[in-house]
Design a protein around this motif. Sequence first.
Motif, PDB file in Angstrom:
ATOM      1  N   LEU A 259       0.826  -1.203   0.000  1.00  0.00           N
ATOM      2  CA  LEU A 259       0.000   0.000   0.000  1.00  0.00           C
ATOM      3  C   LEU A 259       0.865   1.260   0.000  1.00  0.00           C
ATOM      4  CD1 LEU A 259      -2.824  -0.942   2.547  1.00  0.00           C
ATOM      5  CD2 LEU A 259      -2.922  -0.984   0.046  1.00  0.00           C
ATOM      6  N   MET A 260       1.980   1.205   0.713  1.00  0.00           N
ATOM      7  CA  MET A 260       2.888   2.348   0.759  1.00  0.00           C
ATOM      8  C   MET A 260       3.433   2.671  -0.631  1.00  0.00           C
ATOM      9  SD  MET A 260       6.565   2.627   2.737  1.00  0.00           S
ATOM     10  CE  MET A 260       7.301   1.461   1.555  1.00  0.00           C
ATOM     11  N   PHE A 261       3.867   1.652  -1.362  1.00  0.00           N
ATOM     12  CA  PHE A 261       4.422   1.873  -2.694  1.00  0.00           C
ATOM     13  C   PHE A 261       3.384   2.447  -3.651  1.00  0.00           C
ATOM     14  CE2 PHE A 261       7.535  -1.660  -1.547  1.00  0.00           C
ATOM     15  CZ  PHE A 261       8.550  -0.767  -1.282  1.00  0.00           C
ATOM     16  N   ASN A 262       2.133   2.080  -3.462  1.00  0.00           N
ATOM     17  CA  ASN A 262       1.067   2.529  -4.360  1.00  0.00           C
ATOM     18  C   ASN A 262       0.439   3.846  -3.934  1.00  0.00           C
ATOM     19  OD1 ASN A 262       1.380   0.176  -5.901  1.00  0.00           O
ATOM     20  ND2 ASN A 262      -0.109  -0.961  -4.689  1.00  0.00           N
ATOM     21  N   HIS A 263       0.817   4.367  -2.780  1.00  0.00           N
ATOM     22  CA  HIS A 263       0.215   5.607  -2.281  1.00  0.00           C
ATOM     23  C   HIS A 263       0.664   6.782  -3.156  1.00  0.00           C
ATOM     24  CE1 HIS A 263      -0.972   8.813   0.455  1.00  0.00           C
ATOM     25  NE2 HIS A 263      -1.643   7.914   1.163  1.00  0.00           N
ATOM     26  N   PRO A 264      -0.265   7.678  -3.516  1.00  0.00           N
ATOM     27  CA  PRO A 264       0.118   8.798  -4.405  1.00  0.00           C
ATOM     28  C   PRO A 264       1.135   9.742  -3.793  1.00  0.00           C
ATOM     29  CG  PRO A 264      -2.121   9.071  -3.536  1.00  0.00           C
ATOM     30  CD  PRO A 264      -1.700   7.683  -3.192  1.00  0.00           C
ATOM     31  N   ALA A 265       1.233   9.827  -2.461  1.00  0.00           N
ATOM     32  CA  ALA A 265       2.185  10.738  -1.832  1.00  0.00           C
ATOM     33  C   ALA A 265       3.566  10.119  -1.644  1.00  0.00           C
ATOM     34  CB  ALA A 265       1.651  11.201  -0.470  1.00  0.00           C
ATOM     35  N   PHE A 266       3.704   8.834  -1.918  1.00  0.00           N
ATOM     36  CA  PHE A 266       4.986   8.180  -1.660  1.00  0.00           C
ATOM     37  C   PHE A 266       6.081   8.728  -2.573  1.00  0.00           C
ATOM     38  CE2 PHE A 266       7.984   4.626  -2.457  1.00  0.00           C
ATOM     39  CZ  PHE A 266       8.500   4.540  -1.180  1.00  0.00           C
ATOM     40  N   THR A 267       5.773   8.892  -3.845  1.00  0.00           N
ATOM     41  CA  THR A 267       6.761   9.434  -4.781  1.00  0.00           C
ATOM     42  C   THR A 267       7.156  10.850  -4.395  1.00  0.00           C
ATOM     43  OG1 THR A 267       5.854   8.068  -6.564  1.00  0.00           O
ATOM     44  CG2 THR A 267       7.232   9.949  -7.200  1.00  0.00           C
ATOM     45  N   GLN A 268       6.166  11.653  -3.983  1.00  0.00           N
ATOM     46  CA  GLN A 268       6.460  13.016  -3.556  1.00  0.00           C
ATOM     47  C   GLN A 268       7.376  13.039  -2.340  1.00  0.00           C
ATOM     48  OE1 GLN A 268       2.972  15.231  -2.452  1.00  0.00           O
ATOM     49  NE2 GLN A 268       4.129  17.061  -1.858  1.00  0.00           N
TER      50      GLN A 268
END
Length: 689
Positions: free
Chosen positions: A187-196
């Motif tokens: 879920l962490m890898f797929n979260h939209p804010a993770f890349t940011q």
Amino acid sequence: MNNRAGSFLWNLRQCSSLVLTSRAVRLYPVGFCRPKSVYSNWNPRNLLNNFDNRMQSYIRYRFQDALISKSGGNHFQTKGISTQTVLPVYTLLCPRRLSFDSKQSHVSDNGLKKNFHHEASNDYVLTKETKSTPVNYRKLSQECNSLSDVLDTFSKAPTFPSSNYFSAMWTIAKRMSVDQRRFEKQLMFNHPAFTQLCEQMMREAKVVHCDHLLFSLHAVVKLGIPQNTLLVQTLLRVVQERINECDEKCLSVLSTVLEAMEPCKNVDVLRAGLRIIVDQQIWKIEHVFTLQTVMKCIGKDAPIALKKKLEMKALRELDRFSLLNSQRMFGALATMNHRSVTLLNECSKVIIGNIHGCPFKILINILQSCKDLQYRNLDLFKGIADYVATTFDIWKLKQVLFLLILFENLGFRHSGLMDLFMKKVVDEPGFLNMKSTVSILHVYSSLNHLHECQPQEFLEVMASALTGYLHHISSENLLNAVCSFCLMNHFPLAPINQLLQKDIINELLISGDMERNVHKLHILTTCLKLDDVPYRKAIDLPLPLPPSTPLHPNAKVAEALRSLLGEGYFSENVQLPHNYHIDFEFKMDTNRSQVLPLSDVDVVTSASDIQRIAILCVPRSNYCLDSNHPRGFLAMKMRHLKVMGFHVILVNNWKMEKLEMKDAVAYLKSEIYSSEDPPASDVDFQSTC
């Protein structure tokens, strides 16, 4: 003219108040280097003439989210998010500018000088995308229940430094089960804010405190972010550039991170840099825990001089060692492959004195380290085995088996513990699976141990367990198990019949370690021919010849025999059938009172009037640790030599090397003319019942 002078003095007062306020407040923005000097010798005369140079020379603070707003009078205050018109000054005061958002506009120095005495325009109003108050990762980890919760908090109002978010996620992940952690990481890898968050961390890497940088790298690695990603490699490169900033705490964190990472170019370079820093700062390390963490990280290929320095530092700190430090020292020395007997002996004393209550994992790590370092301490091994035997009922059989396997690797045989385990196996055979069955057979056959009261019952239980797994056991595991039974002079019908099938034999001869398989197949054929087997079935396929046994000259024993018996009374390096080799052979009368010359042996009319004597020169490794109890292969060889009509005399190589020649002759004389046979319990499994 007066207006121009008044304007000039007003500008001076404004700039003076700025610098004086910064000097009095002494800002310590989170995530940046602390100021190393207090500004002095302020000279306002040169301010307007060389504004840029003076600001770069004197203003060395690196502000982050430190906002200066006009609050009345000529004073400035630092505030957080506010609806007032504010001026972000970090763009001017930070040499390494940091942009948290590409939409955020930057202010030129010229523009700032022109409008310094006016209120800033609306372009400088701070948005809600950053906060001035940094988030505390401990508080964040307590308020959030999942990794996604942390990322949600970041997406609402990202704050500096980003390392706190990664640290909070790792703190939360440690509380989870393995399956839950795996799900949450996805879920962490797929979260939209993770890349940011990752992008912001890379932008911050060069300006955050060194410890924040290293805690970020630690959390990123522990969270399972792939090592070949841009984030991890960027952090590794920045750490390389800033490694000289590491203090003792940073060295500890960096060592922990590198220990958990796979080798790659950046990791190898960073480890090399760590070795240099440790070599320079080793005598400044104050905490034993940090010292041991560094020792575990520097690697087996570190310079021997550095290993010696670390050993000396540890010896100097011995009086400060806690029980945990003594336990951890074994793993630290094993990881860097440095065998310090003095250090290990001292730590062993502490462990023996505090053995009760020692966790199972610690015991396993200690024994595994002893194996890796080839460190044999009988008192330590006996202390651990006595403790486990005393508290046997609180241990799982699987745990005891792990300990027995390590003891076997070390050559240590503890009769009490092995007897207890054997009895438990007989009483509760249901715990045996295929892997544990093969392991137990190996341990007991290798150490040449069976319980005095019920060896046959134990062997039958083990044979029954092995038979139950014949439908899915691998060929090599079957060979290992049958070979163990052969060493113990027990021959279960079903496993041997399956092993002797042609397809199984062919598979063993072309796969795996062929040389080892051939050796064990020859053991099987030898036992089927020489031992008292209820049936005899030869292997139909011809087996390759086993590797020849290397000959070790025994010059001292040969010289002692010449002095004692004379020339022509003994043979040297005798090769026997079934690939058996003996070091010396001679013949005596049946009363063992007289040695017969080799030329007179043919005159004797009956072989029953001759006693053949075989002398085996045995290394220490053929015995159990610090005892005269022969291990499995030596016991089997003695058993087979007895079947072939030999009386066996064992000569310990390490003892003979210590004796003077006259003492060596006296020792051999007492062994040759002794009427006592070797203890049967040390040779034959079945004779102990």
